[in-house]
Write an enzyme that holds these catalytic residues in place. Sequence first.
Site, PDB file in Angstrom:
ATOM      1  N   LYS A 125      16.728  18.043  76.425  1.00  0.00           N
ATOM      2  CA  LYS A 125      17.070  19.272  77.088  1.00  0.00           C
ATOM      3  C   LYS A 125      18.568  19.615  77.040  1.00  0.00           C
ATOM      4  O   LYS A 125      19.466  18.901  76.565  1.00  0.00           O
ATOM      5  CB  LYS A 125      16.846  18.917  78.637  1.00  0.00           C
ATOM      6  CG  LYS A 125      15.301  18.775  79.191  1.00  0.00           C
ATOM      7  CD  LYS A 125      15.114  18.689  80.631  1.00  0.00           C
ATOM      8  CE  LYS A 125      13.788  18.667  80.934  1.00  0.00           C
ATOM      9  NZ  LYS A 125      13.650  18.561  82.563  1.00  0.00           N
TER      10      LYS A 125
ATOM     11  N   TYR B  54       6.601  25.984  81.873  1.00  0.00           N
ATOM     12  CA  TYR B  54       6.765  25.700  83.121  1.00  0.00           C
ATOM     13  C   TYR B  54       6.021  26.234  84.145  1.00  0.00           C
ATOM     14  O   TYR B  54       6.202  26.137  85.416  1.00  0.00           O
ATOM     15  CB  TYR B  54       8.284  25.519  83.646  1.00  0.00           C
ATOM     16  CG  TYR B  54       9.045  24.311  83.149  1.00  0.00           C
ATOM     17  CD1 TYR B  54       8.506  22.890  83.344  1.00  0.00           C
ATOM     18  CD2 TYR B  54      10.081  24.452  82.048  1.00  0.00           C
ATOM     19  CE1 TYR B  54       9.377  21.895  82.897  1.00  0.00           C
ATOM     20  CE2 TYR B  54      10.773  23.159  81.486  1.00  0.00           C
ATOM     21  CZ  TYR B  54      10.447  21.934  81.852  1.00  0.00           C
ATOM     22  OH  TYR B  54      11.115  20.964  81.447  1.00  0.00           O
TER      23      TYR B  54
ATOM     24  N   PHE C 243      12.655  25.374  92.721  1.00  0.00           N
ATOM     25  CA  PHE C 243      13.592  25.079  91.677  1.00  0.00           C
ATOM     26  C   PHE C 243      13.140  25.846  90.331  1.00  0.00           C
ATOM     27  O   PHE C 243      13.631  25.761  89.150  1.00  0.00           O
ATOM     28  CB  PHE C 243      13.752  23.747  91.328  1.00  0.00           C
ATOM     29  CG  PHE C 243      12.506  22.987  90.912  1.00  0.00           C
ATOM     30  CD1 PHE C 243      12.117  23.100  89.702  1.00  0.00           C
ATOM     31  CD2 PHE C 243      11.969  22.197  91.956  1.00  0.00           C
ATOM     32  CE1 PHE C 243      10.864  22.411  89.440  1.00  0.00           C
ATOM     33  CE2 PHE C 243      10.595  21.494  91.695  1.00  0.00           C
ATOM     34  CZ  PHE C 243       9.969  21.562  90.553  1.00  0.00           C
TER      35      PHE C 243
ATOM     36  N   ARG D  85       6.611   8.501  79.008  1.00  0.00           N
ATOM     37  CA  ARG D  85       6.832   8.733  80.406  1.00  0.00           C
ATOM     38  C   ARG D  85       7.657   7.480  80.788  1.00  0.00           C
ATOM     39  O   ARG D  85       8.783   7.597  81.642  1.00  0.00           O
ATOM     40  CB  ARG D  85       5.662   8.755  81.184  1.00  0.00           C
ATOM     41  CG  ARG D  85       4.895  10.208  80.860  1.00  0.00           C
ATOM     42  CD  ARG D  85       5.552  11.255  81.263  1.00  0.00           C
ATOM     43  NE  ARG D  85       6.064  11.393  82.740  1.00  0.00           N
ATOM     44  CZ  ARG D  85       6.346  12.536  83.314  1.00  0.00           C
ATOM     45  NH1 ARG D  85       6.543  13.444  82.589  1.00  0.00           N
ATOM     46  NH2 ARG D  85       6.840  12.567  84.504  1.00  0.00           N
TER      47      ARG D  85
ATOM     48  N   THR E 170      11.846  11.215  87.198  1.00  0.00           N
ATOM     49  CA  THR E 170      12.302  12.436  87.275  1.00  0.00           C
ATOM     50  C   THR E 170      13.607  12.721  87.800  1.00  0.00           C
ATOM     51  O   THR E 170      14.431  13.274  87.221  1.00  0.00           O
ATOM     52  CB  THR E 170      11.413  13.571  88.036  1.00  0.00           C
ATOM     53  OG1 THR E 170       9.923  13.314  87.622  1.00  0.00           O
ATOM     54  CG2 THR E 170      11.913  14.881  88.072  1.00  0.00           C
TER      55      THR E 170
ATOM     56  N   ARG F  67      16.655   8.491  81.329  1.00  0.00           N
ATOM     57  CA  ARG F  67      17.129   9.218  82.369  1.00  0.00           C
ATOM     58  C   ARG F  67      18.043   8.440  83.087  1.00  0.00           C
ATOM     59  O   ARG F  67      19.183   9.020  83.582  1.00  0.00           O
ATOM     60  CB  ARG F  67      15.935   9.793  83.322  1.00  0.00           C
ATOM     61  CG  ARG F  67      15.294  11.036  82.800  1.00  0.00           C
ATOM     62  CD  ARG F  67      14.171  11.361  83.383  1.00  0.00           C
ATOM     63  NE  ARG F  67      13.496  12.974  83.106  1.00  0.00           N
ATOM     64  CZ  ARG F  67      12.387  12.943  83.454  1.00  0.00           C
ATOM     65  NH1 ARG F  67      11.425  12.346  84.080  1.00  0.00           N
ATOM     66  NH2 ARG F  67      12.048  14.414  82.938  1.00  0.00           N
TER      67      ARG F  67
ATOM     68  N   ASN G 289      17.850  16.457  83.801  1.00  0.00           N
ATOM     69  CA  ASN G 289      17.399  15.191  83.635  1.00  0.00           C
ATOM     70  C   ASN G 289      17.148  14.692  82.158  1.00  0.00           C
ATOM     71  O   ASN G 289      16.126  14.005  81.881  1.00  0.00           O
ATOM     72  CB  ASN G 289      16.514  14.983  84.411  1.00  0.00           C
ATOM     73  CG  ASN G 289      15.229  15.573  84.422  1.00  0.00           C
ATOM     74  OD1 ASN G 289      15.182  16.585  83.319  1.00  0.00           O
ATOM     75  ND2 ASN G 289      14.049  15.481  85.303  1.00  0.00           N
TER      76      ASN G 289
ATOM     77  N   HIS H 257      11.974  15.965  78.573  1.00  0.00           N
ATOM     78  CA  HIS H 257      10.719  16.380  79.175  1.00  0.00           C
ATOM     79  C   HIS H 257       9.864  15.771  78.286  1.00  0.00           C
ATOM     80  O   HIS H 257      10.118  15.423  77.184  1.00  0.00           O
ATOM     81  CB  HIS H 257      10.433  17.898  78.905  1.00  0.00           C
ATOM     82  CG  HIS H 257       8.979  18.068  79.050  1.00  0.00           C
ATOM     83  ND1 HIS H 257       8.319  18.318  80.276  1.00  0.00           N
ATOM     84  CD2 HIS H 257       7.928  18.052  78.040  1.00  0.00           C
ATOM     85  CE1 HIS H 257       7.030  18.326  80.026  1.00  0.00           C
ATOM     86  NE2 HIS H 257       6.733  18.097  78.641  1.00  0.00           N
TER      87      HIS H 257
ATOM     88  N   GLU I 124       1.020  21.513  74.952  1.00  0.00           N
ATOM     89  CA  GLU I 124       2.405  21.662  74.682  1.00  0.00           C
ATOM     90  C   GLU I 124       2.810  21.615  72.972  1.00  0.00           C
ATOM     91  O   GLU I 124       3.709  22.558  72.693  1.00  0.00           O
ATOM     92  CB  GLU I 124       3.393  20.603  75.583  1.00  0.00           C
ATOM     93  CG  GLU I 124       2.954  21.015  76.929  1.00  0.00           C
ATOM     94  CD  GLU I 124       3.553  19.764  77.730  1.00  0.00           C
ATOM     95  OE1 GLU I 124       3.658  20.012  79.024  1.00  0.00           O
ATOM     96  OE2 GLU I 124       4.018  18.775  77.411  1.00  0.00           O
TER      97      GLU I 124
HETATM   98  P1  ADP Z   1       8.899  15.567  84.994  1.00  0.00           P
HETATM   99  O1  ADP Z   1       9.776  16.396  84.024  1.00  0.00           O
HETATM  100  O2  ADP Z   1       9.515  14.104  85.204  1.00  0.00           O
HETATM  101  O3  ADP Z   1       7.513  15.879  84.535  1.00  0.00           O
HETATM  102  P2  ADP Z   1       8.110  17.556  87.018  1.00  0.00           P
HETATM  103  O4  ADP Z   1       7.219  18.027  85.943  1.00  0.00           O
HETATM  104  O5  ADP Z   1       7.911  17.250  88.472  1.00  0.00           O
HETATM  105  O6  ADP Z   1       9.178  16.480  86.391  1.00  0.00           O
HETATM  106  O7  ADP Z   1       9.470  18.771  86.877  1.00  0.00           O
HETATM  107  C1  ADP Z   1       9.751  19.371  86.094  1.00  0.00           C
HETATM  108  C2  ADP Z   1      11.094  19.385  85.799  1.00  0.00           C
HETATM  109  O8  ADP Z   1      11.725  20.330  86.644  1.00  0.00           O
HETATM  110  C3  ADP Z   1      11.863  18.232  85.915  1.00  0.00           C
HETATM  111  O9  ADP Z   1      11.900  17.627  84.682  1.00  0.00           O
HETATM  112  C4  ADP Z   1      13.013  18.825  86.487  1.00  0.00           C
HETATM  113  O10 ADP Z   1      14.242  19.243  85.289  1.00  0.00           O
HETATM  114  C5  ADP Z   1      12.991  19.990  87.259  1.00  0.00           C
HETATM  115  N1  ADP Z   1      12.749  19.462  88.763  1.00  0.00           N
HETATM  116  C6  ADP Z   1      11.859  18.750  89.372  1.00  0.00           C
HETATM  117  N2  ADP Z   1      12.119  18.723  90.630  1.00  0.00           N
HETATM  118  C7  ADP Z   1      13.312  19.296  90.809  1.00  0.00           C
HETATM  119  C8  ADP Z   1      13.755  19.519  92.070  1.00  0.00           C
HETATM  120  N3  ADP Z   1      13.514  18.927  93.207  1.00  0.00           N
HETATM  121  N4  ADP Z   1      14.982  20.028  92.011  1.00  0.00           N
HETATM  122  C9  ADP Z   1      15.483  20.608  90.821  1.00  0.00           C
HETATM  123  N5  ADP Z   1      14.817  20.439  89.609  1.00  0.00           N
HETATM  124  C10 ADP Z   1      13.634  19.770  89.596  1.00  0.00           C
HETATM  125 MG    MG Z   2       6.115  17.227  84.237  1.00  0.00          MG
END
Ligand code: ADP
Ligand code: MG
Length: 139
Positions: free
Chosen positions: A10, A50, A58, A86, A92, A103, A113, A116, A127
Amino acid sequence: MTERTFSIIKPDATRRNLTGAINAVIEAAGLRIVAQRRVRLTEEQAKKFYEVHAERPFYGELVAQMTAEPVVVQVLEGDNAVAKYREVMGATNPANADEGTIRKQFALSIGENSVHGSDSLENAAIEIAQFFTDDQIVG
Ligand code: ADP
Ligand code: MG
């Protein structure tokens, strides 16, 4: 089983010149980078990618962040690649991420973070197809 998963390094990480450091963690975990390209995501691409989070508070911030600077899109291959990546990524929220994960080492916040990774084999295929054609993936 040998699988392929989709990864994005990212903007928070590309900005800090961490592409190589993150790739080193990926490779040390036994995952092979079988396709990789640095790109600037369009708003349309980021919104589509997304889409499942469209109703989350968010979402706007996430799309803005992902399009603001370049990212590196990748296909990773290996045994149990989806679940393994993962694990290598960590939680996350970096505050909850295990020691040694990408992370834990590099993420700035729950939003920024660093990486992805696909959450299922089915989503990995979807994807990957969004960013790579079969002939661009060399296993
Ligand atoms: P992951 O990337 O671990 O699969 P998610 O699919 O739940 O997590 O969320 C996608 C992305 O959205 C996260 O990697 C992060 O960049 C962002 N995100 C998720 N939850 C939050 C939050 N509470 N506040 C801000 N950004 C968030
Ligand atoms: Mg995800």
